[in-house]
Design an enzyme around this catalytic site. Sequence first.
Site, mmCIF file in Angstrom:
data_model
loop_
_atom_site.group_PDB
_atom_site.id
_atom_site.type_symbol
_atom_site.label_atom_id
_atom_site.label_comp_id
_atom_site.label_asym_id
_atom_site.label_seq_id
_atom_site.Cartn_x
_atom_site.Cartn_y
_atom_site.Cartn_z
ATOM 1 N N GLY A 51 0.781 -1.217 0.081
ATOM 2 C CA GLY A 51 0.193 0.186 -0.027
ATOM 3 C C GLY A 51 0.853 1.197 -0.040
ATOM 4 O O GLY A 51 1.973 1.102 -0.324
ATOM 5 N N CYS A 52 0.409 2.315 0.381
ATOM 6 C CA CYS A 52 0.894 3.654 0.333
ATOM 7 C C CYS A 52 2.206 3.692 1.337
ATOM 8 O O CYS A 52 2.246 3.229 2.401
ATOM 9 C CB CYS A 52 0.034 4.725 1.164
#
Length: 212
Positions: A51-52
């Site tokens: 993810g981020c």
Amino acid sequence: MSLFDKKHLVTQADALPGRNTPMPIATLHAVNEHSMTNVPAGMEIAYFAMGCFWGVERLFWQLPGVYSTAAGYAGGYTPNPTYREVCSGQTGHAEAVRIVYDPAVIRYEQLLQTFWENHDPTQGMQQGNDHGTQYRSAIYPLTPEQNAAAHASRERFQSAMAAAGDHRPITTEIAHATPFYYAEDEHQQYLHKNPYGYCGIGGIGVCLPPDA
């Protein structure tokens, strides 16, 4: 590119051309002041995408035995991409973190435990509210030993999910590491520089069983 298109990986033939010049970054890690590029003797490297990369990088720099971390791009085609290019879905890259660690202090297996237990590995081309191929879950092993450990840990985590009543299939990509490209300096140690910044990662409440 539409959001729908961003859910499908670009082909190498259609990827953006990129550039030959790497992104300039600070010489030292903003948290521990270790080198951002050098790997001291006896230390090893690991690459994870979950993810981020802002929250992912912080997760790993907090672990004892981790020498340095860096946010960047991996698993794609475009050389030295920009953040905007990666977010377009036209580079093939995932937002990833490079981890330099001391295996005498923290084992690769412990890094895998942190990986599996702190994001949702079933979401395909997204993580939480972040949608796009750049947010996919991935492990990029550098050695046959890392590759074997990564695959074995995925099987154990899938079994642990089933035992907990979660029968969703894991979508985590496990592929041999291709070149890692550092992200722009503003993304390095972002949540240290911006303590109240966005962090969208979170686990599913399942623990990785220990290796045999």
